[in-house]
Structure formats: C-alpha cells, structure tokens
Design a protein around this motif. Sequence first.
Motif, mmCIF file in Angstrom:
data_model
loop_
_atom_site.group_PDB
_atom_site.id
_atom_site.type_symbol
_atom_site.label_atom_id
_atom_site.label_comp_id
_atom_site.label_asym_id
_atom_site.label_seq_id
_atom_site.Cartn_x
_atom_site.Cartn_y
_atom_site.Cartn_z
ATOM 1 N N LEU A 7 0.852 -1.182 0.000
ATOM 2 C CA LEU A 7 0.000 0.000 0.000
ATOM 3 C C LEU A 7 0.890 1.235 0.000
ATOM 4 O O LEU A 7 1.671 1.447 0.923
ATOM 5 N N ILE A 8 0.753 2.046 -1.047
ATOM 6 C CA ILE A 8 1.531 3.277 -1.174
ATOM 7 C C ILE A 8 0.599 4.447 -0.902
ATOM 8 O O ILE A 8 -0.433 4.573 -1.551
ATOM 9 N N GLU A 9 0.940 5.262 0.081
ATOM 10 C CA GLU A 9 0.128 6.436 0.420
ATOM 11 C C GLU A 9 0.872 7.699 0.018
ATOM 12 O O GLU A 9 2.083 7.794 0.175
ATOM 13 N N ARG A 10 0.120 8.659 -0.510
ATOM 14 C CA ARG A 10 0.696 9.943 -0.888
ATOM 15 C C ARG A 10 -0.296 11.031 -0.526
ATOM 16 O O ARG A 10 -1.477 10.768 -0.361
ATOM 17 N N LYS A 11 0.194 12.252 -0.418
ATOM 18 C CA LYS A 11 -0.679 13.388 -0.114
ATOM 19 C C LYS A 11 -0.765 14.276 -1.344
ATOM 20 O O LYS A 11 0.258 14.655 -1.905
ATOM 21 N N VAL A 12 -1.996 14.578 -1.752
ATOM 22 C CA VAL A 12 -2.220 15.470 -2.891
ATOM 23 C C VAL A 12 -3.047 16.659 -2.423
ATOM 24 O O VAL A 12 -3.850 16.550 -1.507
ATOM 25 N N TYR B 148 -10.223 23.365 -2.693
ATOM 26 C CA TYR B 148 -10.165 23.696 -1.265
ATOM 27 C C TYR B 148 -8.746 23.835 -0.718
ATOM 28 O O TYR B 148 -8.561 24.247 0.421
ATOM 29 N N LYS B 149 -7.742 23.495 -1.507
ATOM 30 C CA LYS B 149 -6.323 23.649 -1.149
ATOM 31 C C LYS B 149 -5.918 22.880 0.106
ATOM 32 O O LYS B 149 -4.929 23.201 0.748
#
Length: 88
Positions: free
Chosen positions: A26-31, A36-37
């Motif tokens: 499981l690869i998690e990333r933040k976008v 709404y920024k």
Amino acid sequence: MSDKKVERVLTGTVVSSNRDKTIAVLIERKVRHPIYKKYIKRSTKVHAHDEKNECTRGDLVRVVEAKPFSKTKHWALLEVVEKSISVD
C-alpha cells in the motif's frame, strides 16, 4: 541526450503476504485538493515480486518497477526498510 532508463521506486507498507513470492504493498501519498487547497491522503495498492518470501504484513518496503511477472504484478521488491514487530 542519454538513453538511461528512469527507475520508478516507491515506498509503502506490506498489507498482504499470503501468496507465494508475492506481496501487496500500500503506497500512500498526499495530494492537494484543486479547489479547497487542503491536503488529502490518496493510496494505491500494487503487487510486487518477493523472490525469497522475506516480507511479512506491516513491513516498510521499497519496490521498483520491473518487467511483468504476471497479469497484475509488475513491481519487484528492492529492499526491506523496516521490519514490523510481530507478536507471536
């Protein structure tokens, strides 16, 4: 111009290691949300080839893009960054 191939390397957590020589990572990333920024967590699950069956659930691993091993498996285990603490 160089003909060097760029290797894609991802870091994630092993969520399944039940199959022989295969792990699910499981690869998690933040976008950032376009309107709404605010930063949102997005996740992707990839199947990776684990030749020696050395990974267990909860391990932090680094996987690299590789040739297709099967229909859904085209990543290979590069290294185990951190082993999980298993309570037996």
